[in-house]
Design an enzyme around this catalytic site. Sequence first.
Site: not given
Ligand SMILES: NC(=O)c1ccc[n+]([C@@H]2O[C@H](COP(=O)([O-])OP(=O)(O)OC[C@H]3O[C@@H](n4cnc5c(N)ncnc54)[C@H](O)[C@@H]3O)[C@@H](O)[C@H]2O)c1
Length: 239
Positions: A148, A150, A152, A177, A192, A210, A213-214
């Site tokens: 994840y 690397e 990204k 987050n 969650s 505990g 921080t986030r």
């Molecule tokens: N939610 C967070 O706190 C958070 C934090 C940092 C970064 N992000 C980034 O934001 C984006 C969305 O995150 P999220 O929380 O909605 O996650 P999520 O898992 O709910 O959504 C990701 C979506 O991408 C789809 N997906 C995964 N691999 C795929 C592929 N190869 N082809 C097509 N679709 C694909 C999944 O089915 C899903 O619908 C991600 O790129 C994630 O890395 C989210």
Amino acid sequence: MFRERTRILVTGGAGFLGSFLCERLLAQGCHVICADNYFTGSRDNIAHLLDNPYFEVIRHDVTIPLYVEVDRIFNLACPASPIHYQFDPVQTTKTSVHGAINMLGLAKRTKARILQASTSEVYGDPAVHPQREEYWGNVNPIGPRACYDEGKRCAETLFFDYHRQHGVAIKVIRIFNTYGPRMHPRDGRVVSNFIIQALAGEPITLYGSGEQTRSFCYVDDLIDGMIASWIPARSMSAP
Ligand SMILES: NC(=O)c1ccc[n+]([C@@H]2O[C@H](COP(=O)([O-])OP(=O)(O)OC[C@H]3O[C@@H](n4cnc5c(N)ncnc54)[C@H](O)[C@@H]3O)[C@@H](O)[C@H]2O)c1
């Protein structure tokens, strides 16, 4: 040729953040194409949008090129929680890296502007708090989170190289987050976990001392920021 509405591709549009982004873009009068392979997303997340004539859904894996005509791309496709991205780490890296190459190629061909949903995980196990953008991070390239982190980081590299080499208009945002409705109840992440344990009347688990921080962000605020960073209100209509 002029199109009536800005046509926007949202990859990962059936996921937690993507579904809110699709909803907001439709409300702002855009034509939205959602591409998702449903690995962690679901049709339930976007069921309320399916009757909108300006909403299209394509079951598609971003590791495979996609040929559509669009004005903007939001590249969100990627599993975001450790239990999901470690399920098939090779596919996770492919999703970030091949997905970025395919979507950047599409942006180059269509001259679309493209936004990458990057992550605070590009800082790895940071030695600096809070992290500023000038900080380059402290990432283990061979650990179980590397697929994840690397992936990204490589996607960010590709975005900046497509910009420098091909003039593609890019935006990279590093999301911290984020929580809110439609997040996966059992994704193993802190918010969650807290909610599930609280609802079950169980003790809330705190790891370590505990005192860690986030940075937490509510989903509506994230979507506000995502759109504000990318699409000024005046450019929402014709491209
Ligand atoms: N939610 C967070 O706190 C958070 C934090 C940092 C970064 N992000 C980034 O934001 C984006 C969305 O995150 P999220 O929380 O909605 O996650 P999520 O898992 O709910 O959504 C990701 C979506 O991408 C789809 N997906 C995964 N691999 C795929 C592929 N190869 N082809 C097509 N679709 C694909 C999944 O089915 C899903 O619908 C991600 O790129 C994630 O890395 C989210």
